[in-house]
Design a protein around this motif. Sequence first.
Motif, short mmCIF file in Angstrom:
data_model
loop_
_atom_site.label_atom_id
_atom_site.label_comp_id
_atom_site.label_asym_id
_atom_site.label_seq_id
_atom_site.Cartn_x
_atom_site.Cartn_y
_atom_site.Cartn_z
N ALA A 2 22.83 37.60 23.08
CA ALA A 2 23.14 36.22 23.45
C ALA A 2 24.08 35.59 22.43
CB ALA A 2 21.86 35.41 23.55
N GLU A 3 24.97 34.75 22.94
CA GLU A 3 25.88 34.06 22.04
C GLU A 3 25.13 33.02 21.22
OE1 GLU A 3 29.85 32.87 23.31
OE2 GLU A 3 29.32 33.70 25.26
N LYS A 4 25.57 32.81 20.00
CA LYS A 4 24.96 31.81 19.13
C LYS A 4 25.43 30.43 19.56
CE LYS A 4 24.50 30.32 14.41
NZ LYS A 4 24.89 30.48 13.02
N MET A 5 24.50 29.50 19.67
CA MET A 5 24.83 28.12 20.03
C MET A 5 25.22 27.37 18.77
SD MET A 5 24.51 27.96 23.18
CE MET A 5 23.60 27.40 24.56
N ILE A 6 26.12 26.41 18.93
CA ILE A 6 26.50 25.54 17.82
C ILE A 6 26.11 24.12 18.16
CG2 ILE A 6 28.41 27.03 17.09
CD1 ILE A 6 30.28 24.96 18.45
N GLU A 7 25.96 23.29 17.14
CA GLU A 7 25.63 21.88 17.37
C GLU A 7 26.91 21.11 17.61
OE1 GLU A 7 22.93 19.96 14.72
OE2 GLU A 7 21.80 21.81 14.41
N LEU A 8 26.81 20.11 18.46
CA LEU A 8 27.96 19.28 18.81
C LEU A 8 27.50 17.84 18.82
CD1 LEU A 8 30.91 19.17 19.90
CD2 LEU A 8 29.92 19.33 22.17
N GLU A 9 28.24 16.98 18.18
CA GLU A 9 27.88 15.57 18.14
C GLU A 9 28.47 14.86 19.35
OE1 GLU A 9 28.67 11.66 15.34
OE2 GLU A 9 28.87 13.65 14.49
N VAL A 10 27.64 14.05 20.00
CA VAL A 10 28.09 13.25 21.13
C VAL A 10 27.81 11.80 20.79
CG1 VAL A 10 27.76 12.74 23.58
CG2 VAL A 10 27.56 15.09 22.77
N LYS A 11 28.84 10.98 20.83
CA LYS A 11 28.66 9.57 20.51
C LYS A 11 28.53 8.76 21.79
CE LYS A 11 30.95 9.77 16.10
NZ LYS A 11 31.79 9.07 15.15
N VAL A 12 27.43 8.03 21.88
CA VAL A 12 27.16 7.17 23.02
C VAL A 12 26.56 5.86 22.50
CG1 VAL A 12 26.79 9.05 24.66
CG2 VAL A 12 24.86 8.14 23.38
N THR A 13 26.62 4.84 23.32
CA THR A 13 25.97 3.59 22.95
C THR A 13 24.47 3.73 23.19
OG1 THR A 13 26.12 2.62 25.15
CG2 THR A 13 28.00 2.27 23.67
N LEU A 14 23.70 2.81 22.65
CA LEU A 14 22.26 2.84 22.85
C LEU A 14 21.93 2.71 24.33
CD1 LEU A 14 19.43 2.94 21.72
CD2 LEU A 14 19.55 0.49 21.32
N GLU A 15 22.64 1.82 25.04
CA GLU A 15 22.41 1.63 26.46
C GLU A 15 22.72 2.91 27.25
OE1 GLU A 15 20.92 0.00 29.70
OE2 GLU A 15 20.85 -0.94 27.72
N GLU A 16 23.82 3.58 26.90
CA GLU A 16 24.17 4.84 27.57
C GLU A 16 23.10 5.89 27.32
OE1 GLU A 16 29.05 4.57 27.42
OE2 GLU A 16 27.96 5.33 25.69
N MET A 17 22.60 5.96 26.09
CA MET A 17 21.58 6.95 25.75
C MET A 17 20.30 6.69 26.53
SD MET A 17 21.35 9.70 24.04
CE MET A 17 20.20 10.55 25.09
N LYS A 18 19.96 5.43 26.71
CA LYS A 18 18.77 5.10 27.51
C LYS A 18 18.95 5.58 28.94
CE LYS A 18 17.38 0.99 24.93
NZ LYS A 18 17.28 -0.49 24.97
#
Length: 57
Positions: A2-18
Amino acid sequence: MAEKMIELEVKVTLEEMKRIGEYCREKGVNFSDWMRQLALREIEHNKQEKKEAEKPA
């Protein structure tokens, strides 16, 4: 292997995350898997559109 997964940052507002969190809970989906599927689907869609646009009329 299996391929190794990497972490990726996603920027969203608090309302979007909810909203995203609510959707993931309702659908029972993993956020990372869902985002990866959406991105790959969009890439394939764009490739297909490009192929169709390049076809002679």
